[in-house]
Design a protein around this motif. Structure first.
Motif, mmCIF file in Angstrom:
data_model
loop_
_atom_site.group_PDB
_atom_site.id
_atom_site.type_symbol
_atom_site.label_atom_id
_atom_site.label_comp_id
_atom_site.label_asym_id
_atom_site.label_seq_id
_atom_site.Cartn_x
_atom_site.Cartn_y
_atom_site.Cartn_z
ATOM 1 N N VAL A 1 -5.020 11.724 -3.563
ATOM 2 C CA VAL A 1 -4.851 10.189 -3.194
ATOM 3 C C VAL A 1 -4.236 9.855 -4.184
ATOM 4 N N GLU A 2 -3.414 8.409 -3.376
ATOM 5 C CA GLU A 2 -2.208 8.057 -4.423
ATOM 6 C C GLU A 2 -2.285 6.314 -4.033
ATOM 7 N N LEU A 3 -2.233 5.182 -4.563
ATOM 8 C CA LEU A 3 -1.756 3.883 -4.135
ATOM 9 C C LEU A 3 -1.182 3.769 -4.969
ATOM 10 N N VAL A 4 -0.346 2.575 -4.057
ATOM 11 C CA VAL A 4 0.833 1.677 -5.259
ATOM 12 C C VAL A 4 0.344 0.289 -4.449
ATOM 13 N N SER A 5 0.073 -0.412 -5.042
ATOM 14 C CA SER A 5 -0.341 -1.927 -4.509
ATOM 15 C C SER A 5 0.542 -3.356 -4.992
ATOM 16 N N ARG A 6 0.381 -4.328 -4.628
ATOM 17 C CA ARG A 6 0.435 -5.550 -5.289
ATOM 18 C C ARG A 6 -1.082 -6.291 -5.554
ATOM 19 N N LEU A 7 -1.357 -6.825 -6.312
ATOM 20 C CA LEU A 7 -2.355 -7.703 -6.678
ATOM 21 C C LEU A 7 -2.931 -9.006 -6.407
ATOM 22 N N ALA A 8 -3.282 -9.680 -5.694
ATOM 23 C CA ALA A 8 -3.545 -11.447 -6.131
ATOM 24 C C ALA A 8 -5.411 -11.563 -5.733
ATOM 25 N N GLY A 9 -5.298 -12.318 -6.052
ATOM 26 C CA GLY A 9 -7.120 -13.101 -6.536
ATOM 27 C C GLY A 9 -7.320 -13.758 -7.697
ATOM 28 N N THR A 10 -8.405 -14.263 -7.545
ATOM 29 C CA THR A 10 -9.646 -15.098 -7.920
ATOM 30 C C THR A 10 -10.438 -14.728 -8.929
ATOM 31 N N PRO A 11 -10.871 -15.366 -9.847
ATOM 32 C CA PRO A 11 -12.570 -15.437 -10.535
ATOM 33 C C PRO A 11 -13.810 -14.054 -9.064
ATOM 34 N N THR A 12 -12.951 -15.098 -7.649
ATOM 35 C CA THR A 12 -14.271 -15.005 -6.459
ATOM 36 C C THR A 12 -13.985 -13.844 -5.746
ATOM 37 N N SER A 13 -11.975 -13.887 -5.511
ATOM 38 C CA SER A 13 -11.607 -13.297 -4.958
ATOM 39 C C SER A 13 -10.157 -12.205 -5.550
ATOM 40 N N LEU A 14 -10.642 -10.809 -3.749
ATOM 41 C CA LEU A 14 -9.237 -9.975 -4.742
ATOM 42 C C LEU A 14 -8.387 -9.702 -2.886
ATOM 43 N N ALA A 15 -7.080 -9.525 -3.467
ATOM 44 C CA ALA A 15 -6.955 -8.574 -2.377
ATOM 45 C C ALA A 15 -5.704 -7.820 -2.861
ATOM 46 N N LEU A 16 -5.223 -6.309 -1.920
ATOM 47 C CA LEU A 16 -4.415 -5.722 -2.481
ATOM 48 C C LEU A 16 -3.373 -5.743 -1.037
ATOM 49 N N ASP A 17 -2.225 -6.298 -1.673
ATOM 50 C CA ASP A 17 -1.000 -6.174 -0.836
ATOM 51 C C ASP A 17 0.063 -5.490 -0.961
ATOM 52 N N ASN A 18 1.212 -5.205 0.376
ATOM 53 C CA ASN A 18 1.615 -4.349 0.604
ATOM 54 C C ASN A 18 0.873 -2.397 -0.258
ATOM 55 N N ILE A 19 0.046 -2.485 0.558
ATOM 56 C CA ILE A 19 -0.900 -0.865 0.270
ATOM 57 C C ILE A 19 0.249 -0.312 0.810
ATOM 58 N N ASN A 20 0.395 0.242 0.304
ATOM 59 C CA ASN A 20 0.852 2.384 0.452
ATOM 60 C C ASN A 20 0.157 3.126 -0.543
ATOM 61 N N LEU A 21 -0.831 3.441 0.670
ATOM 62 C CA LEU A 21 -2.064 4.688 0.039
ATOM 63 C C LEU A 21 -1.610 5.955 0.948
ATOM 64 N N LYS A 22 -2.237 6.738 0.141
ATOM 65 C CA LYS A 22 -1.700 7.997 0.275
ATOM 66 C C LYS A 22 -3.169 8.651 0.468
ATOM 67 N N VAL A 23 -4.034 9.036 1.500
ATOM 68 C CA VAL A 23 -5.516 10.191 1.664
ATOM 69 C C VAL A 23 -4.623 11.199 2.513
#
Length: 743
Positions: A344-366
């Motif tokens: 498992v490996e992951l590369v991603s951009r992060l964006a969020g607030t104290p109540t939310s979180l988003a992983l954008d431009n995900i490159n996930l390998k499982v």
């Protein structure tokens, strides 16, 4: 002038000697321990604190104003008998003259045995909230009283305070040994503590790097958790700029406790930390994080600290064995195939607030699958999950739990029943008895739907797959769109290509009720039915491309409950197919030979029966499907059927009629010749037994065969009447004689 300068110098020297002598005398002949009561009273009057001095006070005056306190404690005036802090020793020295310039120049500051106790009572009141407050007492000085009626309210005095100039801080070093901080919440019963705190710093100066080392043991009781930590780095404070930096920060330690089931997790974190209060910005760059086998790099930035903080950054997790990592921290994954989640490996951009979180431009390998897209939690409290992902290939079966013992037991019992039935059910010779109807249940009673989890689900998913393997079916170009909120889950679209055909489905699952309710609409277009059955490890009784449309409902929380409550309608058709291991021709020949009063001289050459079309409609009622209009088009004949499919035991019971449609060509066997006299006669079969047997469960229906024989005999007698009587009698009389024999 020389004399004046010499005299002035002697005077200053004398004054200095007098000051030194006075300081020496003051520090040696004046003992502050004699004034403990006065010091405690000053603490009450000025700071509103209850100061207890059990130990000696040591001090020096010049050039350092030195102070040492031993065995002291502090409490609020509201609860003077409940100290919130005590210490064994506090030692510090301050240069006297720089104090006049609002500069604090201190030598080494040492704190030994500090014990800080923070407590929130059952009413939610914290003991620290009373610091600096006076106890309430009616009529006491400082108590506000309302002006008498008719008296004018005195104007409020407006006092404009000048902003204080910042105090320059200059400390040679700070050392804290064996300190302890405890927080106890009586409302929740939770307790947190930091023990054996050791803090040491280098010289503390404004806008310069301050070496810092901190160690402590942290613990909590709900759940029971213990953490050993060590923090190193260089702290830089620029108070005028409101800028604080922690450079070369290194945090490391170990975690143990109940959540880890007796196992230990080692962790570390590194990077550069910046807090710029003037710009309302915080940053953590050069992040390096490790936790057992997990290794990650990244960066984080937080803007708008004075408003709603906005988080942005990036994260990169190196390939690791997720299954082993989860096991190393005392957690258990559902049972999966060997080797699952090992890469498992992951590369991603992060964006969020104290109540939310988003992983954008995900490159996930499982494992062998790669995903790209976006995953977000819009609201942590509501667990609002949003996912838009695209995968090249994904094998769902690899991550599903194997069948339970209950399901396996039911399957084995049914397989044994089918095997024993099939041994005597081969339709080659057509002489074996009709198979018995199955009686073993085919479905598990194990709980199937996690109602509690699904009822809290707030999800919106849009997933696409180049190839999706689900229940051993290789689905190409798969699309899944689903949403769920408040206990109502909606399958908006599930479609894909399968074995050269395609399918689509949509529906809802309502878990808001006591018993989950399922509604499904399904369309299958030109999918080879034998491929579907082979993928499930079954021997297909039929081949051909199936087209199906269905609308079904069911309720319950197990396979058995859902099948037992299945209701709805289905229309199906199979084109260009073959009934495998079922020679309808042989069954037909046996019936014709019976009517011809002849014996078949040999076995037929083929063992299958091809057909052009097989179609019908099913009406489901509580797990039993009624099929009144089964029709099969075979070259030279038509097969009609009327019967039931009992999905509860996967059994069938059909009455089938075969109509010869004018195929008068000579059959290989003389006893099975078809002539004009057999055209239009419906030859009866009975099909009963496990559904897996298909046409192998069909036999000549001897009961209805007698009716066919009677009709055939009547028709033959009619021919003889015509032959014998000819034109000797009237047509009315001949018809009357024929009708007599038909009764």
């Amino acid at each position: 002038m020389k004399a004046f300068g010499k005299i002035l110098g002697l005077v200053l020297l004398g004054l200095l000697l007098i000051i030194v002598a006075a300081g020496f005398a003051l520090t040696h002949f004046f003992d502050p321990n004699d004034y403990k009561d006065e010091i405690r009273q000053i603490a009450r009057d000025k700071a509103h604190l209850e100061l207890t001095l059990n130990g000696d006070i040591g001090w020096s005056l010049f050039p350092w104003l030195g102070l040492e306190l031993h065995d002291a404690s502090i409490a609020t005036l509201i609860k003077p008998n409940e100290p919130y802090a005590d210490l064994q020793m506090l030692g510090l020295s301050v240069r006297v003259l720089p104090l006049l310039r609002r500069e604090v120049q201190m030598s080494d500051v040492r704190v030994e045995g500090l014990n800080l106790r923070l407590n929130r009572d059952k009413a939610g009141h914290g003991n620290w909230e009373d610091i600096g407050k006076l106890p309430p007492s009616p009529g006491a000085p400082g108590t506000a009283t309302a002006p008498a009626a008719g008296e004018p309210t005195p104007p409020a005095a407006v006092e404009v305070e000048k902003p204080p100039q910042p105090i320059r801080l200059d400390i040679d070093s700070l050392t804290v040994n064996n300190a302890r901080v405890e927080y106890n919440d009586e409302q929740t019963g939770k307790n947190f503590s930091a023990e054996s705190i050791q803090l040491s710093t280098g010289a503390v100066h404004d806008s310069t790097n301050i070496p810092l080392k901190l160690t402590a043991f942290l613990s909590a009781n709900q759940p029971a958790l213990r953490v050993r930590t060590e923090l190193n780095g260089e702290l830089r404070i620029a108070r005028a700029l409101q800028r604080y930096q922690f450079e070369d920060m290194k945090l490391s330690g170990e975690v143990t406790g109940d959540p880890l089931q007796g196992k230990t997790m080692t962790f570390s974190a590194q990077g550069q930390i910046l807090l710029d209060k003037a710009a309302n910005v915080a940053e953590w760059t050069g992040i390096k994080i490790s936790a057992n086998q997990l290794r990650a790099l990244g960066e984080l930035k937080v803007n708008d600290l004075d408003k709603t903080p906005q988080i942005s950054g990036g994260l990169s997790i190196a390939q690791f064995d997720l299954a082993k990592f989860v096991d190393s921290i005392g957690q258990t994954l559902p049972v999966m195939a060997e080797g699952s989640l090992s890469k498992v490996e992951l590369v991603s951009r992060l964006a969020g607030t104290p109540t939310s979180l988003a992983l954008d431009n995900i490159n996930l390998k499982v494992d062998d699958s790669s995903f790209s897209g976006r995953i977000a939690v819009d609201d942590f409290a509501k667990q609002s999950l949003r996912a838009t992902l695209k995968a090249d290939t994904f094998n769902v079966d690899r991550y599903l739990a194997p069948k339970s013992a209950d399901a396996n037991s039911a399957a084995q019992a049914r397989q044994a029943e089918v095997a024993s039935t099939e041994a005597d059910a081969m339709a080659g010779a057509g002489s074996t008895p009709l198979p018995n109807a199955p009686t073993k249940g085919a479905w598990s009673t194990e709980r199937l739907i996690p109602v509690e989890r699904l009822s809290k689900l707030d999800v919106n998913a849009d997933l696409t797959f180049g190839q999706l393997t689900l229940n051993k079916l290789p689905i190409q170009n798969a699309v899944l769109k689903a949403s769920g909120q408040g206990g109502l889950l909606t399958l908006e679209d599930l479609r894909g290509d399968l074995y050269g055909g395609n399918f689509a489905a949509k529906g809802t699952l309502d878990v808001r009720q006591t018993s989950p309710v399922l509604n499904m609409q399904t369309r299958i277009n030109k999918v080879p039915v034998e491929k579907i059955l082979e993928s499930q490890g079954k021997n297909p009784p039929i081949k051909g491309q199936i087209t199906l449309n269905s609308t079904l409902t069911a309720n319950g929380n197990s396979q058995k409950a859902l099948i037992d409550s299945l209701n709805g309608n289905t229309a199906f058709a199979i084109n260009n197919g073959v009934l495998l291991n079922a020679n309808i021709e042989q069954q037909l020949c046996k019936g014709i030979a019976t009517l011809n009063r002849k014996t078949l001289s040999g076995e037929p050459r083929g063992k299958d029966t091809p057909f052009q079309e097989l179609n019908g409609n099913l009406t489901f009622h509580n797990g039993v499907a009624s099929n009144p209009d089964l029709k099969v088009r075979i070259p030279g004949m038509t097969v009609n059927g009327n019967g039931d499919v009992d999905l509860r035991v996967l059994g069938m019971d059909y009455r089938v009629g075969i109509i010869v449609e004018g195929d008068t060509s000579a059959m290989p066997d003389p006893a099975c010749q078809v002539g004009d006299k057999f055209v239009g006669i419906e030859w009866p079969l009975r099909c009963r037994g496990p559904l897996e047997l298909g046409a192998k469960a069909c036999r000549l229906d001897n009961e209805r065969m007698g009716q066919v024989a009677a009709k055939f005999a009547t028709d033959k007698l009619s021919e003889k009447i015509d032959e014998k009587l000819g034109n000797k009698v009237s047509p009315e009389l001949k018809n009357a004689l024929k009708g007599l024999f038909k009764r």
